[in-house]
Structures are given as C-alpha cells and as structure tokens.
Design an enzyme around this catalytic site. Structure first.
Site, PDB file in Angstrom:
ATOM      1  CB  SER A  26     -20.619  12.048   1.542  1.00 33.95           C
ATOM      2  OG  SER A  26     -20.760  13.660   1.056  1.00 33.95           O
ATOM      3  CG  HIS A 159      15.584 -17.404  11.238  1.00 37.82           C
ATOM      4  ND1 HIS A 159      14.848 -17.638   9.745  1.00 37.82           N
ATOM      5  CD2 HIS A 159      16.807 -16.896  10.898  1.00 37.82           C
ATOM      6  CE1 HIS A 159      15.612 -17.471   8.919  1.00 37.82           C
ATOM      7  NE2 HIS A 159      16.933 -16.973   9.728  1.00 37.82           N
ATOM      8  CB  SER A 280      -8.178 -12.136  32.038  1.00 39.16           C
ATOM      9  OG  SER A 280      -9.084 -13.120  32.088  1.00 39.16           O
ATOM     10  CE  LYS A 286      -4.234 -13.960  30.026  1.00 37.88           C
ATOM     11  NZ  LYS A 286      -4.956 -14.446  29.135  1.00 37.88           N
ATOM     12  CD  GLU A 293      -3.582  -8.976  22.772  1.00 38.00           C
ATOM     13  OE1 GLU A 293      -3.270 -10.098  22.744  1.00 38.00           O
ATOM     14  OE2 GLU A 293      -4.136  -8.478  23.699  1.00 38.00           O
ATOM     15  CE  LYS A 328     -15.715  13.836   0.327  1.00 36.98           C
ATOM     16  NZ  LYS A 328     -15.416  13.572  -0.926  1.00 36.98           N
TER      17      LYS A 328
HETATM   18  N1  ARG Z   1     -20.190  15.165  -2.467  1.00 34.17           N
HETATM   19  C1  ARG Z   1     -19.442  15.244  -3.768  1.00 34.17           C
HETATM   20  C2  ARG Z   1     -18.114  14.381  -3.131  1.00 34.17           C
HETATM   21  O1  ARG Z   1     -17.462  14.351  -2.140  1.00 34.17           O
HETATM   22  C3  ARG Z   1     -18.986  16.449  -4.081  1.00 34.17           C
HETATM   23  C4  ARG Z   1     -18.966  16.723  -5.449  1.00 34.17           C
HETATM   24  C5  ARG Z   1     -20.075  16.633  -6.026  1.00 34.17           C
HETATM   25  N2  ARG Z   1     -20.413  16.790  -7.617  1.00 34.17           N
HETATM   26  C6  ARG Z   1     -21.295  16.129  -8.158  1.00 34.17           C
HETATM   27  N3  ARG Z   1     -21.167  16.418  -9.326  1.00 34.17           N
HETATM   28  N4  ARG Z   1     -22.344  15.550  -7.626  1.00 34.17           N
HETATM   29  O2  ARG Z   1     -17.329  14.006  -4.332  1.00 34.17           O
END
Ligand code: ARG
Length: 468
Positions: A26, A159, A280, A286, A293, A328
C-alpha cells in the site's frame, strides 16, 4: 461469435513486475503518512527510553536515523520500495541502512497494528483542521457576496417554480448555514479521531511498562483508547470523516447545480467567470460551466468511498484484518476531492458576476406577490383558506388575460374582494421582503443581523484554529 482481433490485442497492465508485492503493498497510498509515521516513531522511541525499555544512547541513534530519513523524503531522495508493504516497513527498513542493528529496537512494545491506527488518526486530525479552515474561507466568501447583495431581489423557488421574493443575501446565507453544520461535523470527526492507540500492541496490549498517557500528550491526543482490541480495529472515525465529506460535497453540488441553472441562457442570473468555465470544442458560442459540473460530479467518488469504507468494516471479525489496509485509499481520496471542490467553489464565488437587473425583472414578471396579497386580505379579517381561493382565481384570470399584478388598479382589486383598499397598491417586492421579519426571514434587518452573526462566528473559528 465475434473473434478477438489479435492485431489490436492490447493488454491493460495492472500489476508491476511482481504481482504478489503489487497486490499487497500500500506504499503508493500510505506514503502520504510519512510525517505522522516518523513523528509517532520518535515519540515511541522517547517513551521507550523514558521507561528504560531501551537505553538513552539507542534512543538518540534511532531518532537521528528517523530525522535523516525525514530529510531524505523531503528532498525526494528516499527510494520507496513496493517490495516493502507499507510506509512503516519502508521507514524501518531504511533505518537499518542508517544505524544498523539498533534499528530493530524501534519496534519494541509496538505492532504495526497500533502504529498504523495511530498514524491514520494523526493524519485525519491534521486534515480535519485543514478542511475546517477551507470551510471557513468559503463561508467568508458567501458572507462577502451576501453583504454586497442585501438589496438584490430575486425570486425564491419551491419546486423550481417562482414562489416568493427574497434578497440574494438571504439565499447565499443559506449556504453559510449548511457550511456551519459541515464545520461542526468535521470538529466532531476530529474528536472521534483524537484517541491514541499506541500501547495496544498487535491486539491485547504489550509486555512492557509503556507510558500511554505520556505518548498521548506528546502526540497531541486528548484521549487514549480503553480497549486494545477495539483500538487496533476501530475505523469508525474514517466512516465519520467520509460522511462529513459526503455532506459538504452534497452542499457544494447543490450550489453548483443552482449556479449552472442560473448561468444558463434561459436564466442569465449570473455569469461564471471565464476562469471557471470552458469553451465547447464544436459550438463556438458556448461557455460551459464545467468547473461547477465537475464539483457536482466528483461527489460520486466520495459517496463511493463512503460505501467502500462501510463495506470494508461490515462483518469484519476482531481484531486487525488486512482488509483494513484499504481504508486509506478511501480516506485520502475523499479528503483530496473535498479540499479541491471547496477551493474551486470558493474561486467560482469570488469571481461570479451577478446580473441584478435580470434577477429583479424575473421577480417582477411573475405572480410572486400572490401570497402577500392573500395575507393582506387575512389581515383585513378574511380567513386564510378563503383569501387563498380569491387570490388563486385572481392569478388564474390575470394569466389568461396576460396582465401583471402590478398593472391592477384599486377598482380591479375590488372586483375580487371588497376588503381591498388603496393601501394594497403599496405592496411591492420590497415591502413583501421587508415584512418577512420573523426570525430567520428575508427582511433586510434580519439578514443584516444574520450577516453580523456570521462574521462573529467566522472570527471565533479563525481565532480558534490560528492558535493551534
Ligand atoms: N499496511 C497495513 C495497513 O495499512 C499496516 C498494518 C499491517 N499489519 C499487519 N498485521 N499486516 O493496514
């Protein structure tokens, strides 16, 4: 059956070289939390030394390593590795390069489960403060434009049909009120996130004499979690955050919708500045209200995140499960979209051109005073239901004959009711507005009061957040 055209065979590449890392990592998302992660780790290290869990010397080495890493990140010299799961692993691994084996002591009495929960709460608090200040800026812009339009008259709608005359200031102050509720909501979210989790360990607490109160103070948390299992798995505050984003986005989308309608050729109540509209590609005449929007459209992804987040949490057993890593993405994206939309809306308002004359003539070319005329008869003693019917007939007949109320003489009025007297001719858009003087009404003196109140409230919020 149609065959796949091999010549145009195109593979959409969704994974990097390594599917496993790519799927589980991540880092692309959570590297946004580097500041919180380093700050949390420094505080944790200080606490470990204070509690004599590690030596003072180790503490100094670890902290100097963490500060060096922060410098590398800030100067874009840090090499992010997706082979390492997340921000925590990236930083810890780099710490080994800087200080060697001692780096391994940082994770004493801590799990990534309580670490990530603490980091993400710090991040959420930071962003709540930023959003609160953006909301306050937008409220100020609404107040400023309202102040310039206390005497601007336009039809108020129900309305989407003209209903009663209002001042444009009153209309804009309605958005001030919506934003006030949004602001309160982000204050509540701040408080929900304001709970320190470190010391919960992986799920059951830690085998060391940690000082959680000290950590909370050091990291500016006003509360500490009561239950380690809830602590590592609670993400309610993220749902609350995205819900607050969804509501402020709802308000921004309502405003966008109004100004899109108001800027149309049919209405021409306002002109959106060229800065916030585009041409446009085909129709040269336009100017399109694209920015408004997009604000109206971007709400889709925020709502999506709200349901995404609920779905992640639903049915999740205690305690930490990897599903939570997906939180996240929703949190960060909702925050970014909300902040951008607040900025764009502010820009639109600050540059908007109001066509006061068009608004006024739209109010004039209507039967917008019908309710006030019905109320006139009520004041002369006729029950409202009865006067309603009289005025309803009057407007129907005038519509047929293509006559406006303003053209009526006292004799015309008397044909509908003997209770009409000369003073009915004093009724105008202005007097109708002035008589809406109940609390919260559109009368000038009420609107002026509301404006003063709004300015006071904005000052209180600004002072409060400047101090922090
Ligand atoms: N990358 C994990 C998260 O954002 C961190 C916690 C990881 N914990 C684990 N036991 N793998 O949730």
């Amino acid at each position: 059956m149609s065959k796949i055209n091999k010549k145009n065979n195109f593979t959409y590449s969704v994974s990097g070289d390594n599917l496993e890392d790519d799927f589980t990592s991540s880092i692309d998302i959570d590297k946004q939390m580097y500041e919180e992660d380093i700050r949390g780790s420094i505080a944790h290290t200080q606490m470990l030394a204070k509690q004599q869990i590690i030596t003072k010397k180790d503490k100094e080495k670890i902290i100097s390593g963490l500060l060096a890493i922060k410098k590398e990140i800030l100067s874009n010299k840090f090499e992010w590795k997706s082979s390492l799961e997340d921000i925590h692993m990236n930083i810890e691994s780099r710490l080994y390069d800087h200080i060697g084996e001692i780096a391994g002591k940082l994770h004493t009495a801590r799990s990534r489960n309580d670490q990530v929960a603490t980091d993400v709460r710090m991040w959420t608090k930071k962003i709540c403060v930023q959003i609160i200040s953006k909301i306050t800026e937008l409220q100020s812009s609404f107040v400023k434009i309202a102040e310039k339009n206390i005497d601007t008259i336009l039809p108020g709608y129900t309305h989407m049909q003209k209903g009663q005359p209002i001042s444009l200031a009153h209309h804009f102050l309605a958005y001030y009120e919506m934003l006030k509720r949004d602001l309160n909501r982000f204050q509540q979210v701040y408080s929900s996130a304001d709970v320190m989790i470190l010391g919960s360990g992986a799920l059951s607490g830690v085998n060391y004499p940690v000082d959680r109160e000290w950590l909370a103070k050091e990291l500016d948390f006003s509360k500490i979690s009561n239950n380690s299992m809830d602590g590592v798995s609670d993400r309610d505050f993220i749902v609350e955050f995205i819900n607050a984003c969804s509501l402020v986005m709802t308000h921004l989308s309502r405003f966008s919708e109004e100004i899109i309608i108001w800027s149309s050729e049919e209405f021409q109540f306002i002109k959106i500045s060229d800065k916030f509209s585009t041409g446009s590609s085909m129709m040269p005449q336009k100017r399109n209200p694209d920015y408004a929007e997009l604000v109206r459209g971007k709400i889709g992804s925020v709502f999506g995140s709200l349901f995404g987040m609920y779905t992640i949490l639903k049915g999740l057993p205690l305690t930490y499960n990897r599903d939570l890593q997906e939180d996240k993405k929703h949190l960060f994206e909702s925050a970014a979209t909300t902040i951008k939309c607040l900025d764009v809306t502010d820009g639109i308002i600050q540059n908007i051109k109001i066509n006061k004359d068009t608004m006024l003539s739209s109010a004039k070319n209507s039967f917008i005073l019908a309710t006030d005329i019905a109320d006139y008869l009520v004041k002369k003693g006729i029950p409202f239901r009865e006067s309603y019917v009289i005025i309803s007939n009057l407007t129907k007949e005038l519509t047929k004959k293509n006559i406006m109320i303003s053209e009526l003489t006292i004799n015309d009025y008397k044909k509908y009711s003997q209770y009409f007297e000369e003073d009915i001719l004093n009724l105008s858009l202005e007097t109708a507005i002035e008589s809406k003087n109940s609390i919260g009404g559109t009368a000038k003196k009420i609107v002026e009061k509301a404006l003063n109140q709004a300015k006071k409230e904005i000052k209180i919020t600004t002072d409060q957040y400047e101090k922090n």
